[in-house]
Design an enzyme around this catalytic site. Structure first.
Site, mmCIF file in Angstrom:
data_model
loop_
_atom_site.group_PDB
_atom_site.id
_atom_site.type_symbol
_atom_site.label_atom_id
_atom_site.label_comp_id
_atom_site.label_asym_id
_atom_site.label_seq_id
_atom_site.Cartn_x
_atom_site.Cartn_y
_atom_site.Cartn_z
ATOM 1 N N SER A 92 18.886 -72.563 -7.939
ATOM 2 C CA SER A 92 17.807 -73.516 -8.198
ATOM 3 C C SER A 92 17.922 -74.141 -9.586
ATOM 4 O O SER A 92 17.379 -75.207 -9.845
ATOM 5 C CB SER A 92 16.458 -72.802 -8.101
ATOM 6 N N ASN A 124 12.022 -71.783 -20.394
ATOM 7 C CA ASN A 124 10.677 -71.379 -20.023
ATOM 8 C C ASN A 124 9.876 -72.567 -19.484
ATOM 9 O O ASN A 124 9.154 -72.441 -18.488
ATOM 10 C CB ASN A 124 9.946 -70.770 -21.219
ATOM 11 N N LYS A 135 2.983 -56.274 -25.147
ATOM 12 C CA LYS A 135 2.787 -57.537 -25.875
ATOM 13 C C LYS A 135 2.672 -57.259 -27.362
ATOM 14 O O LYS A 135 3.339 -57.894 -28.185
ATOM 15 C CB LYS A 135 1.509 -58.242 -25.402
ATOM 16 N N GLU A 186 8.654 -55.836 -15.804
ATOM 17 C CA GLU A 186 9.805 -56.730 -15.925
ATOM 18 C C GLU A 186 9.674 -57.556 -17.198
ATOM 19 O O GLU A 186 8.660 -58.220 -17.410
ATOM 20 C CB GLU A 186 9.892 -57.661 -14.712
ATOM 21 N N HIS A 199 16.637 -60.844 -17.417
ATOM 22 C CA HIS A 199 15.603 -59.915 -16.968
ATOM 23 C C HIS A 199 15.987 -58.485 -17.307
ATOM 24 O O HIS A 199 17.132 -58.074 -17.091
ATOM 25 C CB HIS A 199 15.425 -59.998 -15.444
ATOM 26 N N VAL A 239 -0.440 -59.605 -15.734
ATOM 27 C CA VAL A 239 -0.371 -58.752 -14.547
ATOM 28 C C VAL A 239 -0.330 -59.705 -13.362
ATOM 29 O O VAL A 239 -1.084 -60.678 -13.311
ATOM 30 C CB VAL A 239 -1.595 -57.815 -14.455
#
Lengths: 205, 205, 205, 205
Positions: free
Chosen positions: A112, A146, A20, A137, A118, A46
């Site tokens: 979907s 998002n 991060k 990931e 990724h 996590v």
């Protein structure tokens, strides 16, 4: 079987905190140089223990092979920012991280309606108790992707295999509209990028 | 005329920090109770000095009367969350804040396409050097409205009065699409709210 | 009897966050004005559930009357900073907080060697679910007093009533030395305060 | 000559953020395992521009060779924690950092009374604009050493070469007392370490 979950998850928590900070720094650097940043913001988490167990069970794999126990999400304003972020991460391959696999769900969106880029990486953490290499990931998405994905994720979680067809259809429709919002913004992307730089330069004293 | 901007802005900075913490707490409380939160996230900022001066000049008013030197932005997932947030703030009127004015740009969106709910408040800060009452502007928006408004703001800043008509048109079109995304999500709002609560309950160990 | 601890503790958690921000702002203001700050740093915590239960049992009182479920600790560099902090809090009495009681363990240090200035306040939080008035304890100490108190606290917790006399004696001795360190620093307090202002002024670009 | 200080300092700022997170994680890991942590807290800062220029001028060296533009400070409760922290950093040598030099000012305290363990490292940051290797200085100290050093630093800064002998003497005396406080705490170090573990274990629900 994991005997001590707190102990098992420590290196993943540390990896999330370090990654991060690394990606938040990237945004800060662009903006400190009064340049448009392809990264709008970065979050990380996590995976919850119950979700880890459920996924290992569903895919019939070892816990340690679950790729998204450590998850980083990089959000961009525009679709065209995404390749720049992917490029930056590729430039670090073999240095402080190692790319294991890339999955392009933007070109190949899921049925979907899910869209995201990724990148599965391997990352070394130096813990209090020694070195550990873990999988993480990184998901790269636009704000609109998002928003949709966050909504869809919990609805999917609730219903599992049993999501009513009508709800699936509505989600596909909203994915369409989210995609259209991204397209509209892309049409004026140069104006957006230039204006944000002008704003930063002119308003700094 | 402001002689010392650092000194002048201190109470505004303090107000922004306190108000951010107050509204972030609201979200945390809902989620700690495994309930859907109408607040998705809260940000805040003190207006840049150059922007304050420009606005005072443009509106031909005193610096101290500028209402958004201290700005708080509360972002919601759904349009229907906004009235709940407004209600919560009205319940605090006369207590730790005082509502001066409400401006509903959701029902009455601006010509540019801008949509948001504004509440101007008066807030007392207890500084190191004494008590000070300042004005602050709370903007309540959906994720989609916020995305659009952030883009539009810097483009507007760059062009001022001179934005090309074509660009204004594109911005209005993207405001339309952002609005449609909010509508699509509203259609499934009960599913969204319920699913997010299910997710929180089931995944807590 | 507390049925739902998460729900019970929410207003205390919110109070701690708000009070931390309020006192951190005080330090920031002094330093932004290039003035010596009597507050070196501020921390806060909600008492652990097991400690709350133990205290209620030990003192034979209701949970709700425990004064330090919400705790704020303000740390100062010098003993002479403490009265300034106390004065600032007294100036807010009746405004955003209400002083219930002051306990001067600096003038009247405890037999163990413990030194600190305590102010019990009543504080109103505006939660997602309504207004709540809670008690909080603000402890004001020097760095040296804080170091000693942190060490003594866990040793006390471990042994309870049964702390070996030799260990009590050692703790009293280290409290003496901590006090002497504070005295040494006090002798040069004017030099300290002035030098820190000089540092801030000269090093700001 | 540095043409653009903002650009020059970016990799140092990023390094400080990353190193802070890495060392804060170490403390968290010990405590999550209910074990005594040798690291009490970690801070970091980028040296102020005026201080960098003054140091380069005083030592008659290039800006880039200044070792403490990026500075990390690791604070420990006890003197005996320091070797453990040094050992942890040595274990990372050649991995995510490279040790350039170690300077033991604890065994060999400075004439002023200053005590600290310094480790100069070389650290690679992956910035938005490419890879950069920078120097950073990690200072490891006890709470008491840190308190003294912070006070002494600003007094030294104010007076430079011209510190009155009486003030130097007082600082040496307070360094003595700080050292005695560390000794007193060391006498009961096993009790401290064990009690803090007991506290963490017993109070976790």
């Amino acid at each position: 079987m994991i005997k001590n979950w707190d102990e098992f998850l420590l290196p993943y928590e540390q990896a999330v905190e370090e990654l991060k900070v690394k990606f938040k720094s990237i945004r800060k650097e662009y903006r400190d140089m009064n340049e448009y940043s392809p990264i709008e913001f970065t979050t990380g988490r996590v995976k919850k223990i119950s979700s880890i167990i459920e996924k290992a069970h569903r895919k019939n794999v070892e816990i340690e092979s679950i790729e998204d126990i450590a998850g980083i999400r990089i959000i961009c304003q525009l679709v065209d920012d995404i390749p720049h972020v992917v490029e930056h991460i590729r430039n670090r391959d073999g240095k402080d991280l190692k790319i294991i696999e890339e999955r392009d769900y933007i070109t190949n969106k899921k049925e979907s309606g899910y869209k995201s880029y990724h990148i599965i990486i391997s990352y070394v953490v130096h813990t209090a108790f020694g070195e550990k290499e873990i999988l993480a990931e990184i998901q790269i998405r636009t704000l609109a992707m998002n928003f949709w994905a966050t909504i869809e994720h919990s609805i999917n979680y609730k219903f599992g295999e049993n999501m009513p067809e009508e709800l699936k259809e509505r989600l596909r429709e909203s994915a369409e509209v989210a995609g259209r919002l991204d397209e509209e913004m892309s049409k004026i992307k140069f104006e957006i990028m230039d204006a944000q730089e002008v704003f930063m330069i002119r308003s700094s004293l």
